[in-house]
Design an enzyme around this catalytic site. Structure first.
Site, PDB file in Angstrom:
ATOM      1  N   ASP A  40      46.530  11.290  43.630  1.00 41.18           N
ATOM      2  CA  ASP A  40      47.276  12.162  42.546  1.00 41.18           C
ATOM      3  C   ASP A  40      47.362  11.464  41.356  1.00 41.18           C
ATOM      4  O   ASP A  40      46.890  10.342  41.170  1.00 41.18           O
ATOM      5  CB  ASP A  40      48.569  12.212  43.540  1.00 41.18           C
ATOM      6  CG  ASP A  40      49.773  13.000  42.503  1.00 41.18           C
ATOM      7  OD1 ASP A  40      49.158  14.091  42.274  1.00 41.18           O
ATOM      8  OD2 ASP A  40      50.923  12.679  42.370  1.00 41.18           O
ATOM      9  N   ASP A  42      50.154  12.172  38.657  1.00 40.23           N
ATOM     10  CA  ASP A  42      51.441  11.614  37.869  1.00 40.23           C
ATOM     11  C   ASP A  42      52.208  10.751  39.182  1.00 40.23           C
ATOM     12  O   ASP A  42      52.398  11.099  40.030  1.00 40.23           O
ATOM     13  CB  ASP A  42      52.267  12.894  37.756  1.00 40.23           C
ATOM     14  CG  ASP A  42      51.849  13.518  36.478  1.00 40.23           C
ATOM     15  OD1 ASP A  42      51.914  12.931  35.257  1.00 40.23           O
ATOM     16  OD2 ASP A  42      51.478  14.629  36.556  1.00 40.23           O
ATOM     17  N   ASP A 236      52.265   9.616  45.394  1.00 42.97           N
ATOM     18  CA  ASP A 236      53.456   8.909  45.610  1.00 42.97           C
ATOM     19  C   ASP A 236      54.673   9.629  46.069  1.00 42.97           C
ATOM     20  O   ASP A 236      55.578   9.177  46.168  1.00 42.97           O
ATOM     21  CB  ASP A 236      53.621   8.625  43.914  1.00 42.97           C
ATOM     22  CG  ASP A 236      54.050   9.987  43.119  1.00 42.97           C
ATOM     23  OD1 ASP A 236      53.245  10.929  43.349  1.00 42.97           O
ATOM     24  OD2 ASP A 236      55.170  10.077  42.529  1.00 42.97           O
TER      25      ASP A 236
END
Length: 291
Positions: A40, A42, A236
């Site tokens: 990922d 961000d 995250d």
């Protein structure tokens, strides 16, 4: 037959790889699989326009080891070229070909479902460009699909048009189910919120292509020429990155440099393969991240 990996190497494509079993790009001289990575963006590599410490070293190690990787994002606003420029400002130099967005995944899905179709789009250049590149015609006249993505300024007129087209039979697609997105001033309504409005008005639920739909992971694996068994997903968020990686058959690493925390892991009935502070913890061991 041969093809080029994201790493830039030309690799032979075997009969097994065409069947989706393996890929010679991911096998070393001893026929032992090496890892490829989906990560990922961000919260993993960048955070609010700033580099996550160690992300540059992590990616540099992948390149040095010729380990294939793709950077994923659910955001459909920007094209890969735009995202490349954004990442470069943070200190990360990532090629366009190594960026996979929900807009690209949506275009790939529609190209497979209904090649050379038509769509009415509520979204920005990342989505419209992806659809143009697969030969789609964008129109508000009896389209095959209404495709909803992010935009910085949702137009009431455009949403009304989308509602009427869905009522008339257009198939309803959304790039991702994210209800909100970040801004300097606070949260903004995102694709999931606007999709809920259209659903409430029409009674029609959209098909979401982006995370947590494992379809986005599988399309990324195809783009990379990788197999789920030899690929790691880094994210995250437990509710998007980890679950979609898990359902696509990959091992998963949760980093706590973004949304989810070590404590929040216990709230879910599934677990990542590993939990680490950030991708900096993988530097020096990207080939064996679970040792």
């Amino acid at each position: 037959m041969s093809h080029e990996c994201v790493t830039g190497r030309i690799c032979a494509e075997s009969a097994d790889s065409r069947a989706g079993i393996t890929d010679n790009c991911l096998v070393n001289a001893d026929n032992e699989p090496i890892l490829s990575y989906l990560t990922d963006m961000d919260g993993v590599l960048v955070s609010e326009e700033h580099l996550v410490p160690g992300a540059d070293e992590f990616l540099a190690e992948l390149r040095a080891n010729e380990t294939p990787f793709l950077v994923l994002t659910n955001n459909s606003i920007r094209t890969p070229r735009d995202l490349q420029a954004r990442l470069r400002k943070t200190g990360l130099d990532i090629p366009e070909e190594a960026i996979w967005t929900s807009a690209l995944a949506t275009a790939s899905f529609l190209d497979d479902q209904r090649p050379n179709g038509t769509a009415y789009v509520v979204g920005e250049s990342g989505l419209t460009t992806a659809l143009h590149e697969i030969g789609y015609v964008l129109t508000d006249s009896d389209p095959d699909y209404v495709v909803l993505g992010e935009t910085r300024t949702y137009s009431f007129e455009a949403i009304t048009t989308a509602i009427r087209l869905v009522e008339r039979g257009a198939r309803f697609i959304a790039t991702n189910p994210d209800a909100t997105g970040p801004s300097r001033e606070g949260v903004l309504p995102a694709t999931g919120s606007v999709a809920a409005l259209i659903t409430r008005a029409t009674g029609r639920e959209p098909y979401y292509v982006g995370k947590p739909n494992p379809l986005m992971m599988r399309s990324a694996l195809r783009r990379l020429g990788a197999h789920s068994q030899s690929t790691v997903m880094i994210g995250d968020r437990m509710d998007t990155d980890v679950i979609s990686g898990l359902e696509a058959g990959m091992r998963t690493i949760l980093v706590t440099s973004g949304i989810s925390t070590r404590a929040s892991v216990e709230q879910y009935p599934y677990r990542p393969t590993s939990v680490i502070d950030s991708v900096a913890d993988l530097v020096g061991r990207t080939g064996k991240p679970f040792d």
